[in-house]
Scaffold this motif. Structure first.
Motif, PDB file in Angstrom:
ATOM      1  N   SER A   1      -7.162   8.613  -1.656  1.00  0.00           N
ATOM      2  CA  SER A   1      -7.349   8.592  -0.584  1.00  0.00           C
ATOM      3  C   SER A   1      -8.016   7.234   0.125  1.00  0.00           C
ATOM      4  O   SER A   1      -7.782   7.202   1.583  1.00  0.00           O
ATOM      5  CB  SER A   1      -8.894   9.667  -0.875  1.00  0.00           C
ATOM      6  N   ILE A   2      -8.313   6.731  -0.652  1.00  0.00           N
ATOM      7  CA  ILE A   2      -8.966   5.064  -0.076  1.00  0.00           C
ATOM      8  C   ILE A   2      -6.963   4.392   0.714  1.00  0.00           C
ATOM      9  O   ILE A   2      -7.301   4.021   1.296  1.00  0.00           O
ATOM     10  CB  ILE A   2      -9.151   4.553  -0.864  1.00  0.00           C
ATOM     11  N   ILE A   3      -6.456   4.399  -0.422  1.00  0.00           N
ATOM     12  CA  ILE A   3      -5.018   3.922   0.235  1.00  0.00           C
ATOM     13  C   ILE A   3      -4.426   4.318   1.651  1.00  0.00           C
ATOM     14  O   ILE A   3      -4.110   3.832   2.533  1.00  0.00           O
ATOM     15  CB  ILE A   3      -4.423   4.031  -1.194  1.00  0.00           C
ATOM     16  N   SER A   4      -4.217   5.865   1.608  1.00  0.00           N
ATOM     17  CA  SER A   4      -4.179   6.124   2.677  1.00  0.00           C
ATOM     18  C   SER A   4      -5.206   6.178   4.079  1.00  0.00           C
ATOM     19  O   SER A   4      -4.364   5.852   4.911  1.00  0.00           O
ATOM     20  CB  SER A   4      -4.466   8.027   2.355  1.00  0.00           C
ATOM     21  N   LYS A   5      -6.843   6.306   4.290  1.00  0.00           N
ATOM     22  CA  LYS A   5      -6.975   5.708   4.781  1.00  0.00           C
ATOM     23  C   LYS A   5      -7.060   4.037   5.675  1.00  0.00           C
ATOM     24  O   LYS A   5      -6.819   3.927   6.633  1.00  0.00           O
ATOM     25  CB  LYS A   5      -8.644   6.022   4.704  1.00  0.00           C
ATOM     26  N   GLU A   6      -6.682   3.005   4.233  1.00  0.00           N
ATOM     27  CA  GLU A   6      -5.908   1.863   4.869  1.00  0.00           C
ATOM     28  C   GLU A   6      -4.986   1.979   5.549  1.00  0.00           C
ATOM     29  O   GLU A   6      -4.638   1.368   6.432  1.00  0.00           O
ATOM     30  CB  GLU A   6      -6.232   1.502   3.730  1.00  0.00           C
TER      31      GLU A   6
ATOM     32  N   GLN B   1      -1.669   0.620  10.185  1.00  0.00           N
ATOM     33  CA  GLN B   1      -0.948   1.303  11.199  1.00  0.00           C
ATOM     34  C   GLN B   1      -0.634   1.544  12.751  1.00  0.00           C
ATOM     35  O   GLN B   1      -0.019   1.466  13.746  1.00  0.00           O
ATOM     36  CB  GLN B   1       0.015   2.945  10.842  1.00  0.00           C
ATOM     37  N   ARG B   2      -1.657   1.914  12.765  1.00  0.00           N
ATOM     38  CA  ARG B   2      -2.938   1.944  14.007  1.00  0.00           C
ATOM     39  C   ARG B   2      -2.891   1.309  14.696  1.00  0.00           C
ATOM     40  O   ARG B   2      -2.693   0.386  16.046  1.00  0.00           O
ATOM     41  CB  ARG B   2      -4.248   3.401  14.355  1.00  0.00           C
ATOM     42  N   GLY B   3      -3.363  -0.197  13.509  1.00  0.00           N
ATOM     43  CA  GLY B   3      -3.799  -1.635  14.667  1.00  0.00           C
ATOM     44  C   GLY B   3      -2.193  -1.799  14.619  1.00  0.00           C
ATOM     45  O   GLY B   3      -2.104  -2.306  15.896  1.00  0.00           O
TER      46      GLY B   3
ATOM     47  N   LEU C   1       0.559  -1.296   0.156  1.00  0.00           N
ATOM     48  CA  LEU C   1      -0.105   0.148   0.094  1.00  0.00           C
ATOM     49  C   LEU C   1       0.370   1.367   0.110  1.00  0.00           C
ATOM     50  O   LEU C   1       0.813   2.234  -0.661  1.00  0.00           O
ATOM     51  CB  LEU C   1      -1.188  -0.053   1.332  1.00  0.00           C
ATOM     52  N   LEU C   2       2.292   1.007   0.816  1.00  0.00           N
ATOM     53  CA  LEU C   2       3.054   2.620   0.877  1.00  0.00           C
ATOM     54  C   LEU C   2       3.594   2.604  -0.553  1.00  0.00           C
ATOM     55  O   LEU C   2       4.121   4.113  -1.105  1.00  0.00           O
ATOM     56  CB  LEU C   2       4.117   2.348   1.502  1.00  0.00           C
ATOM     57  N   ALA C   3       4.016   1.835  -0.929  1.00  0.00           N
ATOM     58  CA  ALA C   3       4.308   1.629  -2.842  1.00  0.00           C
ATOM     59  C   ALA C   3       3.603   2.470  -3.211  1.00  0.00           C
ATOM     60  O   ALA C   3       3.401   2.699  -4.369  1.00  0.00           O
ATOM     61  CB  ALA C   3       5.121   0.275  -3.493  1.00  0.00           C
TER      62      ALA C   3
END
Length: 98
Positions: free
Chosen positions: A65-70, A75-77, A38-40
């Protein structure tokens, strides 16, 4: 399956953290680490965004936007997982206690 998470430890006063390697999309896919993929993807979208126009640009903004939210959720998890919790064994089940 993602790579095992490194264990936390105290850092000595003379230690310097190793920089995190930024993976290309193909390297991230090969690693199998979903967060790295996802970061890539986000980096590639952000890089190609200035060259796009019209509906393609709007679609990339939405995907970004979708990828950033995921990514944020993953990361929060990880942060919540690293905080740990009580490692308690289950007790014996007593049906009469209900």
């Amino acid at each position: 399956m993602s790579a095992p998470k490194p264990q936390l430890r105290a850092v000595g006063p003379d230690e310097v953290p190793e920089p995190t390697k930024i993976l290309t999309l193909s390297e991230a896919i090969e690693s199998g680490d979903y967060l790295q993929i996802l970061l890539a993807q986000r980096r590639e979208i952000a890089t190609s965004l200035p060259d796009e126009k019209g509906p393609a640009k709007a679609a990339l903004h939405r995907q970004l936007s979708i990828i950033s939210k995921e990514i944020e959720g993953l990361q929060r998890g990880e942060e919540e997982d690293s905080e740990g919790g009580a490692n308690v064994e289950d007790g014996e089940f007593d049906a009469e206690a209900i």
